[in-house]
Enzyme design. Structure first.
Site, PDB file in Angstrom:
ATOM      1  N   ARG A  22       0.868  -1.173   0.000  1.00  0.00           N
ATOM      2  CA  ARG A  22       0.000   0.000   0.000  1.00  0.00           C
ATOM      3  C   ARG A  22       0.908   1.227   0.000  1.00  0.00           C
ATOM      4  NH1 ARG A  22      -3.710  -2.640  -1.421  1.00  0.00           N
ATOM      5  NH2 ARG A  22      -5.675  -3.055  -0.364  1.00  0.00           N
ATOM      6  N   GLU A  29      -3.678   7.558  -4.499  1.00  0.00           N
ATOM      7  CA  GLU A  29      -4.095   7.051  -5.825  1.00  0.00           C
ATOM      8  C   GLU A  29      -5.436   7.632  -6.246  1.00  0.00           C
ATOM      9  OE1 GLU A  29      -4.038   2.816  -5.410  1.00  0.00           O
ATOM     10  OE2 GLU A  29      -1.952   2.813  -4.805  1.00  0.00           O
ATOM     11  N   HIS A  42      -1.507   0.264  -9.717  1.00  0.00           N
ATOM     12  CA  HIS A  42      -2.165  -0.637  -8.743  1.00  0.00           C
ATOM     13  C   HIS A  42      -2.820  -1.829  -9.460  1.00  0.00           C
ATOM     14  CE1 HIS A  42      -4.143  -0.782  -4.501  1.00  0.00           C
ATOM     15  NE2 HIS A  42      -3.910  -1.995  -4.972  1.00  0.00           N
TER      16      HIS A  42
HETATM   17  P1  NAP Z   1      -0.835 -11.502   5.144  1.00  0.00           P
HETATM   18  O1  NAP Z   1      -0.836 -12.949   4.782  1.00  0.00           O
HETATM   19  O2  NAP Z   1      -1.686 -11.034   6.272  1.00  0.00           O
HETATM   20  O3  NAP Z   1       0.699 -11.077   5.402  1.00  0.00           O
HETATM   21  C1  NAP Z   1       1.065  -9.848   5.927  1.00  0.00           C
HETATM   22  C2  NAP Z   1       2.524  -9.896   6.353  1.00  0.00           C
HETATM   23  O4  NAP Z   1       2.906  -8.591   6.793  1.00  0.00           O
HETATM   24  C3  NAP Z   1       2.806 -10.848   7.511  1.00  0.00           C
HETATM   25  O5  NAP Z   1       4.054 -11.472   7.313  1.00  0.00           O
HETATM   26  C4  NAP Z   1       2.848  -9.924   8.717  1.00  0.00           C
HETATM   27  O6  NAP Z   1       3.624 -10.494   9.744  1.00  0.00           O
HETATM   28  C5  NAP Z   1       3.506  -8.686   8.099  1.00  0.00           C
HETATM   29  N1  NAP Z   1       3.218  -7.472   8.864  1.00  0.00           N
HETATM   30  C6  NAP Z   1       2.002  -7.029   9.265  1.00  0.00           C
HETATM   31  N2  NAP Z   1       2.143  -5.897   9.957  1.00  0.00           N
HETATM   32  C7  NAP Z   1       3.471  -5.630  10.016  1.00  0.00           C
HETATM   33  C8  NAP Z   1       4.236  -4.593  10.614  1.00  0.00           C
HETATM   34  N3  NAP Z   1       3.650  -3.606  11.311  1.00  0.00           N
HETATM   35  N4  NAP Z   1       5.583  -4.623  10.452  1.00  0.00           N
HETATM   36  C9  NAP Z   1       6.179  -5.633   9.754  1.00  0.00           C
HETATM   37  N5  NAP Z   1       5.492  -6.638   9.165  1.00  0.00           N
HETATM   38  C10 NAP Z   1       4.160  -6.632   9.305  1.00  0.00           C
HETATM   39  O7  NAP Z   1      -1.280 -10.604   3.902  1.00  0.00           O
HETATM   40  P2  NAP Z   1      -1.123 -10.932   2.331  1.00  0.00           P
HETATM   41  O8  NAP Z   1      -2.296 -11.716   1.873  1.00  0.00           O
HETATM   42  O9  NAP Z   1       0.256 -11.420   2.075  1.00  0.00           O
HETATM   43  O10 NAP Z   1      -1.314  -9.431   1.747  1.00  0.00           O
HETATM   44  C11 NAP Z   1      -0.442  -8.392   2.147  1.00  0.00           C
HETATM   45  C12 NAP Z   1      -0.931  -7.064   1.632  1.00  0.00           C
HETATM   46  O11 NAP Z   1      -0.664  -6.940   0.237  1.00  0.00           O
HETATM   47  C13 NAP Z   1      -2.429  -6.798   1.703  1.00  0.00           C
HETATM   48  O12 NAP Z   1      -2.858  -6.449   2.987  1.00  0.00           O
HETATM   49  C14 NAP Z   1      -2.593  -5.650   0.715  1.00  0.00           C
HETATM   50  O13 NAP Z   1      -2.448  -4.398   1.362  1.00  0.00           O
HETATM   51  C15 NAP Z   1      -1.424  -5.859  -0.278  1.00  0.00           C
HETATM   52  N6  NAP Z   1      -1.917  -6.201  -1.615  1.00  0.00           N
HETATM   53  C16 NAP Z   1      -1.637  -5.384  -2.673  1.00  0.00           C
HETATM   54  C17 NAP Z   1      -2.113  -5.705  -3.928  1.00  0.00           C
HETATM   55  C18 NAP Z   1      -1.815  -4.844  -5.134  1.00  0.00           C
HETATM   56  O14 NAP Z   1      -2.647  -4.767  -6.020  1.00  0.00           O
HETATM   57  N7  NAP Z   1      -0.649  -4.219  -5.211  1.00  0.00           N
HETATM   58  C19 NAP Z   1      -2.890  -6.846  -4.116  1.00  0.00           C
HETATM   59  C20 NAP Z   1      -3.141  -7.663  -3.026  1.00  0.00           C
HETATM   60  C21 NAP Z   1      -2.648  -7.337  -1.789  1.00  0.00           C
HETATM   61  P3  NAP Z   1       3.439 -10.097  11.306  1.00  0.00           P
HETATM   62  O15 NAP Z   1       1.960 -10.062  11.568  1.00  0.00           O
HETATM   63  O16 NAP Z   1       4.185 -11.172  12.023  1.00  0.00           O
HETATM   64  O17 NAP Z   1       4.067  -8.760  11.476  1.00  0.00           O
END
Ligand code: NAP
Length: 319
Positions: free
Chosen positions: A235, A264, A282
């Site tokens: 994000r 955005e 995005h």
């Molecule tokens: P996820 O499975 O919940 O993984 C999130 C990761 O981030 C975990 O390893 C978590 O570990 C870590 N994290 C969370 N808060 C943190 C913090 N404060 N400091 C350091 N690490 C932190 O989520 P996902 O399915 O992989 O998706 C991740 C994100 O990708 C989504 O939430 C979305 O914002 C983004 N995304 C973007 C697009 C795009 O179009 N560009 C598409 C899909 C998703 P810990 O909880 O141990 O910290």
């Protein structure tokens, strides 16, 4: 639903593709962004609305939730739900669902694509051929990706999919997250700055929201350094965009490949003018196949919620 019962009312707060709108309109009375297009009619309809269909970019705050006394569920077509005030929803007994998992491959593919696009100068190389510059000499040399050091900020579903792909490129992989994962073979570092100092490519893939706001700050960018490249597919809020632009302009950061931005679809002119960046609008999950899978899951969650069945993928706070 029996013929004598009225269809539940659903408010959409995003512009959805036909493959979500059609099933929604077949099953429910859909109010397409009525709160924005006709606030007076919305006020009259609000007491009937039982569900909100939102996208990953949607903002659903306390005020909107408070206007909908019959609201039961907010179904997000997207894995990120940082625009939804989950605490306000929970306080009202409203559940929030999202679409994790089905988009991992696409976002991971894009992260790898952005690394390659930046390092191998693909957008520039394409322009080079088109405008006839090739006849005047070769393109300046790029940077090797295979075997480079990858740092992942976030090691969740998508982070692991990126790591899996990067391993096939012979990259060394390390990550940072608040917790150490016992189920992955990669090295954990305690902070983003410590990780950046040991990375050639730093890929950000955490959720957005308050907990990660400006996690990638001037100090992290300085640690990544003049040879380093920041890739953001998480994000825009996770990166201090002003600090990023300053570092890119000063050459204290080598470059950036960005799919997401702070405001955005507005992208700062200063960023658009830099030639050491690759920018995409995005598109992490933007393939026909994945968007259909996301729409199906978003619809299934909404339908389950409105019909008293178990939710498929509630957000962690609502489990
Ligand atoms: P996820 O499975 O919940 O993984 C999130 C990761 O981030 C975990 O390893 C978590 O570990 C870590 N994290 C969370 N808060 C943190 C913090 N404060 N400091 C350091 N690490 C932190 O989520 P996902 O399915 O992989 O998706 C991740 C994100 O990708 C989504 O939430 C979305 O914002 C983004 N995304 C973007 C697009 C795009 O179009 N560009 C598409 C899909 C998703 P810990 O909880 O141990 O910290």
């Amino acid at each position: 639903m029996p013929a004598n019962l009225p269809q539940p009312d659903v408010l959409t707060v995003a512009n959805f593709p036909s493959f979500l709108m059609e099933p929604l309109e077949a099953a429910y009375t859909v109010h397409q962004r009525l709160h924005e297009t006709d606030p007076a009619l919305f006020t009259r309809m609000a007491p009937r609305i039982r569900a909100i269909a939102a996208s990953g970019d949607s903002k659903v705050g306390t005020e909107l939730i408070a206007q909908l006394p019959a609201l039961e569920i907010i179904s997000v077509m997207g894995v990120g739900y940082d625009g939804i005030d989950v605490a306000a929803a929970k306080a009202r007994g409203v559940v929030v669902t999202h679409t994790p998992g089905v988009l991992n491959d696409d976002v991971a593919d894009l992260a790898i694509g952005l690394m390659l696009a930046w390092a191998r100068q693909l957008p520039r190389a394409d322009r080079y051929v088109r405008c006839g510059d090739w006849a005047r000499g070769p393109l300046p040399l790029g940077r090797k990706v295979s075997g480079a050091r990858l740092g992942l900020v976030g090691m969740g579903r998508i982070g692991q999919a990126i790591a899996h792909r990067a391993a096939a490129f012979g990259m060394s992989i390390a990550y940072t997250a608040r917790s150490v994962r016992a189920d992955v073979p990669y090295r954990h570092l305690p902070t983003a700055a410590a990780l950046a100092a040991q990375s050639d490519f730093l890929v950000v893939i955490t959720p957005g929201g308050a907990a990660t706001r400006k996690l990638i700050d001037a100090q992290v960018l300085a640690a990544l350094g003049p040879q380093g490249c920041l890739v953001n597919v998480a994000r825009g809020s996770v990166v201090d965009e002003a600090a990023l632009i300053a570092a890119l302009q000063a050459g204290t950061l080598g470059g950036a490949a960005l799919d997401v931005f702070e405001n955005e679809p507005a992208v700062p002119q200063a960023l658009r003018e830099l030639d050491n960046v690759v920018l995409t609008p995005h598109i992490g999950s933007a393939t026909a196949q994945t968007r259909r899978a996301m729409a199906e899951l978003a619809f299934a969650n909404l339908d389950a919620g409105l019909n008293g069945r178990a939710l498929l993928t509630p957000v962690p706070e609502c489990r």
